[in-house]
Structure formats: structure tokens, C-alpha cells
Design an enzyme around this catalytic site. Structure first.
Site: not given
Ligand code: FNR
Length: 438
Positions: A117, A144, A168, A194, A203, A311, A335
């Protein structure tokens, strides 16, 4: 010894077949002769460091940050080391095929892009630039729910390239239904729900900065473009609804300015109508439903015939429940360590999940993928696909669509070479025998 003959002018068929990895490797080395090196570092960890220099503090913290002390993020990387590849020799790997099939989609590779996102924090064109890179590389995009552009605009850029929609589950089932129908209408071929974000994780990087992008009207484009959400905005808030503070100072005026600018339509009109403020307030009060249970999935099952993937599944019993409740796939993920600090990693749980599912529904793995070997290991354990997350956002921040494309191509080249050098010609040949586990 082969008796096959070829004329001096015609090459054997397998050499004329394109290899992304060899072409990329050759182009980079040949450019090196005239002193040109790749714009972006190939090591995705170095990419993060470079992106940090370019991005503003809040944006980088939001993307890089994890929950608590970040131990899940560390675990996501460390646990890949528990699986090591055992290369096999003399298996004619001159033709390597990375193609696969997922929910009826014919794909050039098992790679998808994780839903992420608020991509406008990384680049002005955010999701649109990512969509362009996905189209160029035919990589499926998981759009997203918190995107910076409405899904219809993103899908227009995607053209015929494959896409899924990530949902979501908000407090309003009418909104859920509207988002799912819109996703269906713009060609998304699966819904990813998700489940791990019923509340935002603790965070600390964002908390230290007091920064949440949604309060500035960022990352809520799917909502403000939705007719049901627009109606929700006109319902007077419940007495216990969250109200942003009204203190007026330079920062709050700046935030108001951002909210208004991020809202579709003319600036002055939006300011006068206060729609942008209403949108943020409505979003805060509606966006998540922590009371969600397995029984609620029946609602989603009823409103769409698209495949539904869950997810955030990490426990084998939840994997079994997903099958019992009629779900079509799992996206094994924590995530990216943004939700539960001290959690198991996705790769650590993958073997148990694959065993629990026993081939009944496909499994896609996400969280911590940073190189071709990671992709190989996840597939060898039994995933049918893998998702790349943060690194593509760093590519986006550094070079827009071209940066995302470079990150995808580099990862796929690394994977193709690793696969061939391990002695596998295609995805069918990648299995647990290719791994040593400790
Ligand atoms: C996410 N992720 C995420 N997942 C989801 O289902 N909807 C979303 O809108 C978001 N937004 C989001 C924003 C940011 C800035 C991050 C870093 C992650 C989680 C994403 O889909 C995924 O699960 C993780 O990024 C996986 O981890 P790595 O490999 O990026 O470290």
C-alpha cells in the site's frame, strides 16, 4: 557422443531460445567494457541502502519498518539459511524453462508482486508505475486495498497482464462486496484476503515519527473511489467514532493540505466541502474488522466465484481450516514482519503447511524473498509461487517503472541461473530432494 550435426550458419535450436538470465548477464558485462555499470545494485539489500538516501524519512521508515524490535524481519531472512541447495551435475540444463501455471493463469515465472500500500510514498506514480513494470515483464500484480490509485486506473495500465486484488475486510460488508465486484469487473482473477492486519502492528519507526500515511489521505484511493464508501462518508459518525484532533498549527494545516490534495477533484471544492476530512475519518472508523472469524468467509464465498486466497496463514491447522471453509489457496506470509514481533518466519513454516495442504490447494510464499536462491528454496519446499515485496518498492523509489522492471529482471535472472546450476531444467524438477535441511 552426440551425432547431431548443424550447419555452420544455423545454431542448435536450444541456443536460439531466449534466456533472460544469459542475455541480462551478457548485456551487463558488455556494457562494462565501455565503463557502464548497472544503475541499480543487483544485491537487493544494497538497493535498500540506496533507497534510504533518496526517500524522505517518513516514507522510508514506513516501508522498511517492522513490528516491535524487528525480530520477525530478521527471522524471515535467517531461516532461508536452514535450507541449502544440493546442486546436481550432468543433466543438460541448456534449456531452462521457468514457466508455470497458477489458478489457470499461464505464467512465465513463479514470481508475483506482493500487495503493497501507499506506493505514492515511494514514487509519484506509485501503483501505475508498478503496473507498467508488471505489464512489461508479464509479472502478476496483486493490487493493494491501500493503493494510491483506484484499481480501475491501475488495471488500465496493466492492459492484459495478470492481476489479483488484495482485500482488507472492513467493518462494512457492503464495502467489501463493492470492492470485490469492482476487482472482478476490472479483470482481477483472484481475491487475496489479508487476515493478519486486523490491527496495525506496534511499528516503532512510524510511532517515533508520529506518522501514519492514511491520516494524510494517502493510500485510501480504493475507498474514496468507491460508491459505497462515498455513501458511508455521509452517515453521521457513531458517538464512539475516532475523531482526529482539531488543534490548529503549522503541521495540522500541512496535513489538511495533504488530505485535500490527495482527494480526487478540485482543490478548493474539496476544501470547501470538507470531503477529504470526512474520507479520512470514515476510513479510520471502517477500515478493519478485528472481530472477523472463519464463519465470515462464507459471505465472501457467496459474493464471488473468483478463487480466494488467504494471506497471513502460518499455522498448519489454519491451513486445514482454510480448506474446510472452501478457500482456494494460501499466501503464506507474516506481512514482512510488520505485524507480530517474534513470529515464526514464513519459510520456516512452509514445509509443515505444504504437508498439511497435501497438494489440495496452491500455496504462494511471501516474506523475506531477496534473491533467486530464496525463490528456488520456497519452490523446492513445495510452494507454487513466490511474492516479492519491499525490494520492488525500493526499485520504484529509485527509478520508477524502470527500477521495478530491473528488480524483477535481476531476481528472475538470478533464479533462472541458480535453477540451472542446481541441475533443474524446469519447475517440475525442483523438489525437496534438491535441498539439505538442518
Ligand atoms: C505491505 N504489505 C501489505 N500487505 C497487504 O496485504 N496489503 C497491503 O496493503 C500491504 N501494504 C504493505 C506496505 C508496506 C510498506 C510493506 C513493506 C508491506 C505486506 C506485503 O504484502 C508483504 O507481505 C511483505 O512486504 C513481505 O515482506 P518482504 O519480503 O517485503 O520483507
Amino acid at each position: 557422443m552426440s551425432t547431431e550435426t548443424t550447419s555452420p550458419t544455423s545454431r542448435p535450436a536450444h541456443i536460439t531460445r531466449r534466456s533472460l538470465a544469459l542475455e541480462r548477464q551478457r548485456d551487463i558485462y558488455l556494457s562494462g567494457i565501455s565503463g557502464k555499470t548497472p544503475n541499480l545494485p543487483l544485491d537487493l539489500n544494497k538497493l535498500e541502502a540506496l533507497a534510504e538516501k533518496k526517500m524522505d524519512r517518513e516514507a522510508f521508515a514506513y516501508i522498511r519498518g517492522g513490528a516491535g524490535l524487528g525480530s520477525t524481519m530478521t527471522q524471515n531472512r535467517q531461516d532461508f539459511q536452514s535450507f541449502r541447495i544440493i546442486p546436481r551435475m550432468l543433466r543438460d540444463v541448456s534449456v531452462r524453462d521457468t514457466s508455470t501455471e497458477l489458478f489457470g493463469m499461464a505464467l512465465d515465472s513463479p514470481l508475483l508482486l506482493s500487495p503493497i500500500g501507499v506506493l505514492e510514498m515511494a514514487h509519484k506514480y506509485g501503483d501505475l508505475a508498478v503496473a507498467q513494470a508488471c505489464r512489461e515483464t508479464r509479472t502478476p500484480m496483486i493490487i493493494s486495498n491501500q493503493a494510491s490509485y483506484p484499481m480501475e486506473e491501475i488495471c488500465e495500465v496493466l492492459g492484459t497482464s495478470p492481476r489479483w486484488f488484495q482485500l482488507y475486510w472492513s467493518k462494512s460488508n457492503k464495502l467489501v462486496e463493492s470492492l470485490v465486484k469492482r476487482a472482478q469487473n476490472c479483470g482481477c482473477s483472484a481475491i487475496v484476503v489479508t487476515l493478519d492486519t486486523t490491527m496495525l502492528g506496534w511499528r516503532m519507526e512510524d510511532l517515533d515519527l508520529g506518522y501514519l500515511p492514511f491520516l494524510r489521505g494517502k493510500g485510501i484511493a480504493q475507498y474514496v473511489s468507491d460508491p459505497i464508501f462515498q455513501k458511508l462518508m455521509d452517515i453521521p459518525p457513531a458517538p464512539d467514532a475516532v475523531e482526529p484532533p482539531r488543534k490548529i498549527n503549522f503541521s495540522s494545516i500541512k496535513t489538511l493540505f495533504q488530505q485535500v490534495s490527495n482527494y480526487p477533484g478540485g482543490f478548493w471544492e474539496t476544501l470547501k466541502s470538507q470531503r477529504s476530512m470526512k474520507a479520512v475519518k470514515t476510513f479510520i472508523n471502517v477500515y478493519s474488522r478485528p472481530s472477523l472469524t472463519w464463519e465470515d468467509l462464507a459471505f465472501l464465498r457467496d459474493i464471488t466465484e473468483l478463487p480466494i486466497l488467504l494471506k497471513g496463514i502460518l499455522h498448519p491447522e489454519d491451513a486445514q481450516m482454510a480448506i474446510d471453509y472452501g478457500m482456494d489457496g494460501l499466501l503464506v506470509s507474516n506481512h514482512g514482519g510488520r505485524q507480530v514481533d517474534g513470529s515464526v518466519s514464513a519459510i520456516e513454516m512452509l514445509p509443515e503447511l505444504v504437508d498439511a495442504v497435501a497438494g489440495r490447494i496452491p500455496i504462494v510464499m511471501d516474506s523475506g524473498i531477496r534473491c533467486g536462491a530464496d525463490v528456488f528454496k520456497a519452490l523446492a519446499v513445495g510452494a507454487q509461487g513466490v511474492c516479492l515485496g519491499r525490494p520492488y518498492v525500493y526499485g520504484l523509489a529509485l527509478e520508477g517503472a524502470a527500477g521495478v522492471q530491473a528488480v524483477i529482471h535481476n531476481l528472475l535472472s538470478d533464479f533462472e541461473l541458480n535453477m540451472g546450476l542446481a541441475g533443474c531444467r524446469n519447475l517440475e524438477e525442483i523438489n525437496r530432494d534438491c535441498l539439505k535441511t538442518s
